[in-house]
Design a protein around this motif. Structure first.
Motif, PDB file in Angstrom:
ATOM      1  N   VAL A   1      16.938  24.571  38.207  1.00  0.00           N
ATOM      2  CA  VAL A   1      17.505  24.226  36.906  1.00  0.00           C
ATOM      3  C   VAL A   1      16.372  24.275  35.879  1.00  0.00           C
ATOM      4  CG1 VAL A   1      18.654  22.454  35.511  1.00  0.00           C
ATOM      5  CG2 VAL A   1      19.255  22.732  37.931  1.00  0.00           C
ATOM      6  N   VAL A   2      16.638  24.882  34.726  1.00  0.00           N
ATOM      7  CA  VAL A   2      15.652  24.901  33.653  1.00  0.00           C
ATOM      8  C   VAL A   2      16.287  24.376  32.371  1.00  0.00           C
ATOM      9  CG1 VAL A   2      14.348  26.832  34.625  1.00  0.00           C
ATOM     10  CG2 VAL A   2      16.166  27.289  32.969  1.00  0.00           C
ATOM     11  N   LEU A   3      15.483  23.715  31.578  1.00  0.00           N
ATOM     12  CA  LEU A   3      15.884  23.269  30.241  1.00  0.00           C
ATOM     13  C   LEU A   3      15.145  24.135  29.239  1.00  0.00           C
ATOM     14  CD1 LEU A   3      17.157  21.343  28.149  1.00  0.00           C
ATOM     15  CD2 LEU A   3      15.211  19.793  28.526  1.00  0.00           C
ATOM     16  N   ALA A   4      15.889  24.929  28.461  1.00  0.00           N
ATOM     17  CA  ALA A   4      15.282  25.819  27.473  1.00  0.00           C
ATOM     18  C   ALA A   4      15.186  25.101  26.132  1.00  0.00           C
ATOM     19  CB  ALA A   4      16.113  27.099  27.334  1.00  0.00           C
ATOM     20  N   VAL A   5      13.959  24.907  25.659  1.00  0.00           N
ATOM     21  CA  VAL A   5      13.714  24.159  24.423  1.00  0.00           C
ATOM     22  C   VAL A   5      12.698  24.896  23.576  1.00  0.00           C
ATOM     23  CG1 VAL A   5      12.937  21.985  23.421  1.00  0.00           C
ATOM     24  CG2 VAL A   5      14.115  21.976  25.617  1.00  0.00           C
ATOM     25  N   THR A   6      13.008  25.100  22.309  1.00  0.00           N
ATOM     26  CA  THR A   6      12.062  25.654  21.342  1.00  0.00           C
ATOM     27  C   THR A   6      12.204  24.863  20.037  1.00  0.00           C
ATOM     28  OG1 THR A   6      12.114  27.886  22.298  1.00  0.00           O
ATOM     29  CG2 THR A   6      11.390  27.689  20.010  1.00  0.00           C
ATOM     30  N   PRO A   7      11.093  24.265  19.540  1.00  0.00           N
ATOM     31  CA  PRO A   7       9.749  24.244  20.120  1.00  0.00           C
ATOM     32  C   PRO A   7       9.674  23.372  21.375  1.00  0.00           C
ATOM     33  CG  PRO A   7       9.846  22.775  18.235  1.00  0.00           C
ATOM     34  CD  PRO A   7      11.163  23.493  18.270  1.00  0.00           C
ATOM     35  N   TRP A   8       8.597  23.548  22.157  1.00  0.00           N
ATOM     36  CA  TRP A   8       8.533  22.855  23.441  1.00  0.00           C
ATOM     37  C   TRP A   8       8.521  21.334  23.267  1.00  0.00           C
ATOM     38  CZ3 TRP A   8       4.978  19.271  24.910  1.00  0.00           C
ATOM     39  CH2 TRP A   8       3.772  19.208  24.216  1.00  0.00           C
ATOM     40  N   ASP A   9       8.015  20.852  22.129  1.00  0.00           N
ATOM     41  CA  ASP A   9       7.965  19.416  21.893  1.00  0.00           C
ATOM     42  C   ASP A   9       9.059  18.951  20.937  1.00  0.00           C
ATOM     43  OD1 ASP A   9       6.874  20.755  19.787  1.00  0.00           O
ATOM     44  OD2 ASP A   9       5.066  19.525  19.624  1.00  0.00           O
ATOM     45  N   GLY A  10      10.109  19.761  20.800  1.00  0.00           N
ATOM     46  CA  GLY A  10      11.227  19.364  19.948  1.00  0.00           C
ATOM     47  C   GLY A  10      11.932  18.134  20.487  1.00  0.00           C
ATOM     48  N   THR A  11      12.508  17.348  19.601  1.00  0.00           N
ATOM     49  CA  THR A  11      13.138  16.090  20.005  1.00  0.00           C
ATOM     50  C   THR A  11      14.661  16.118  19.914  1.00  0.00           C
ATOM     51  OG1 THR A  11      12.886  15.230  17.752  1.00  0.00           O
ATOM     52  CG2 THR A  11      11.119  14.739  19.323  1.00  0.00           C
ATOM     53  N   ASP A  12      15.210  17.043  19.120  1.00  0.00           N
ATOM     54  CA  ASP A  12      16.662  17.051  18.904  1.00  0.00           C
ATOM     55  C   ASP A  12      17.430  17.275  20.205  1.00  0.00           C
ATOM     56  OD1 ASP A  12      19.019  17.134  17.043  1.00  0.00           O
ATOM     57  OD2 ASP A  12      19.207  19.138  17.929  1.00  0.00           O
ATOM     58  N   VAL A  13      16.839  18.016  21.114  1.00  0.00           N
ATOM     59  CA  VAL A  13      17.531  18.354  22.358  1.00  0.00           C
ATOM     60  C   VAL A  13      17.904  17.104  23.154  1.00  0.00           C
ATOM     61  CG1 VAL A  13      15.393  18.628  23.677  1.00  0.00           C
ATOM     62  CG2 VAL A  13      17.425  19.823  24.409  1.00  0.00           C
ATOM     63  N   TYR A  14      17.099  16.045  23.048  1.00  0.00           N
ATOM     64  CA  TYR A  14      17.358  14.831  23.825  1.00  0.00           C
ATOM     65  C   TYR A  14      18.391  13.923  23.157  1.00  0.00           C
ATOM     66  CZ  TYR A  14      13.176  16.571  26.012  1.00  0.00           C
ATOM     67  OH  TYR A  14      12.257  17.390  26.639  1.00  0.00           O
ATOM     68  N   LYS A  15      18.963  14.395  22.050  1.00  0.00           N
ATOM     69  CA  LYS A  15      20.030  13.651  21.373  1.00  0.00           C
ATOM     70  C   LYS A  15      21.392  14.300  21.596  1.00  0.00           C
ATOM     71  CE  LYS A  15      16.823  12.425  17.622  1.00  0.00           C
ATOM     72  NZ  LYS A  15      16.572  12.525  16.161  1.00  0.00           N
TER      73      LYS A  15
END
Length: 467
Positions: free
Chosen positions: A150-164
């Motif tokens: 399983v991979v979580l694709a996030v850009t930028p790597w330190d973005g925070t919106d994804v965890y909301k």
């Protein structure tokens, strides 16, 4: 070539989707993604579009026939870029589609056979799902559990919106429950962001880890999360509440998943020994700066296990890990376990480094302190007295380490007097008082000499020659 060129003259004959087909397992290769980009008119047609935009503008219109997924249709028409998925992709639907493609391209590297399960292409987008039902949840959980990684694709790597995002937190929670273990999870990003991530790790791994941990503590909150479809968010939160009983358990699971990944992420060109040293720095930072004792203990235990296997029990690196773990166990009240480890460290250092090496004497002091924790004060007194004699002989009376040992021994005596313990008639109390007098610490000297005198009067009488 356009999307319409993929279609046959007449629409394919397809049966309605059954429960077992609710989450089909077809995935798509990166080359298949590039074909899709070409079909819709090239990169220019997709610049600035989110995954949600691409779904509405291209995928839904193309897959309306038969209400099947993009992967289903392309597979039916004989494309080799579609087959059973090997990697499940978690990604935000409000993220840019081309960033997602770039991240997957970077993840594939030279292996163009990796098949990514991407909901945009793997799920029928013209079908309405009953989010929150047991059939739906079981199907998604089975899918995530059946795929290798399983991979979580996030850009930028330190973005925070994804965890909301509610969906992402839900998928991360299901990932944390996989039988394969959470080690089969990783975070991926666009190539330039991946390079930035590795530079950050090399420059200050501990700071990166702690900052991400703080972000997760703050951001992972299902009750405040959102989804493209508000109703989906509400149903997901309700469903997770029924599934785990307490939503805080979801937060803990997601935090652990992300922390384990970040702890174990390999840094390019780093040797195993340097990797473990880097992790030691991180574990010490968790213990001393952030007081994340549970995370620090798990990390110390992992490092110690790896060092024992790779370097043996007598390696100085291994002994460093033993002392660090023992110190943490002592801080958290696990005194017997700490005592066992400090004893091992003392015996090994005595054999490897010698009985009067400064590291051995430090182990001796640590072993004494855990005896104090266990109220074994006579044993502690003996050990510190032994350490002080060696330091006085090696370093002299006025060295900082010798004075620190004198203060430690004085503290043990003070505790024994306060607790009414039986003090030794002969030994270090008088000598310690004399040494404090020699370095100008007259108050401590007087107290020790008075206690020593009172003890001898009590035990021997005023007229005894030693009194």
């Amino acid at each position: 070539m356009s999307l319409s060129s993929l279609l046959p003259v007449g629409p394919p004959v397809m049966n309605p989707i059954s429960d077992s087909e609710m989450f089909p397992k077809f995935g798509i290769t990166v080359d298949g993604l590039f074909q899709f980009i070409s079909f819709v008119g090239g990169y220019d047609a997709l610049v600035g579009l989110t995954v949600h935009d691409v779904c509405e503008n291209f995928v839904k219109p193309f897959t309306v026939v038969g209400s099947r997924s993009y992967c289903d249709l392309v597979k039916i028409f004989g494309r080799s870029t579609i087959d059973t998925a090997t990697v499940y992709v978690i990604h935000p639907w409000n993220g840019l589609f081309l960033d997602l493609v770039d991240a997957l391209d970077h993840e594939s590297g030279q292996d163009r056979t990796i098949l990514f399960w991407i909901d945009l292409f793997s799920l029928p987008q013209n079908v309405t799902y009953e989010v929150g039902t047991s059939t739906w949840e079981g199907g998604l959980a089975d899918l995530i559990h059946s795929i290798d990684r399983v991979v979580l694709a996030v850009t930028p790597w330190d973005g925070t919106d994804v965890y909301k995002r509610t969906w992402i937190l839900f998928e991360l929670f299901l990932t944390s429950q996989r039988q394969q273990g959470i080690s089969s999870f990783s975070l991926i990003s666009r190539m330039d962001e991946s390079d930035r991530f590795h530079r950050a790790l090399k420059s200050n791994f501990g700071e990166v880890f702690i900052q991400r941990s703080k972000n997760l503590d703050t951001l992972v909150d299902l009750e405040l999360s959102s989804s493209t479809e508000f109703e989906d968010s509400e149903r997901l939160v309700e469903h997770l509440g029924r599934l785990v009983g307490n939503l805080s358990e979801v937060k803990l699971a997601v935090r652990k998943l992300m922390r384990v990944w970040l702890k174990d992420v390999p840094i390019r060109g780093e040797s195993k020994r340097n990797e473990l040293r880097r992790k030691m720095v991180l574990a010490i930072a968790l213990r001393d700066s952030e007081h994340m004792y549970r995370d620090a203990q798990e990390l110390f235990e992992d490092i110690l296990s790896e060092r024992r296997k790779a370097l043996g029990n007598a390696s100085l690196d291994t002994l460093e890990s033993i002392d660090a773990l023992a110190d943490l166990l002592r801080r958290t009240g696990q005194f017997e376990a700490a005592k066992t480890l400090f004893h091992e460290s003392l015996n090994t250092r005595t054999h490897v480094q010698g009985p009067e090496h400064l590291d051995t004497l430090t182990s001796l002091d640590s072993f004494a302190l855990v005896h104090m924790d266990l109220r074994q004060r006579n044993e502690a007194l003996y050990l510190v007295d032994k350490s002080l004699e060696a330091r006085h002989r090696l370093l002299g009376l006025r060295h900082d380490l010798t004075i620190a040992n004198m203060e430690l021994l004085e503290g043990i005596y003070k505790t024994m007097v306060t607790c009414g313990d039986t003090l030794p008639l002969y030994g270090s109390m008088t000598r310690l008082g004399s040494w404090f007098h020699q370095i100008g610490r007259h108050r401590e000297a007087r107290r020790l000499l008075e206690d020593s005198l009172g003890n001898r009067i009590l035990k021997l009488g005023k007229e005894h020659p030693d009194t």
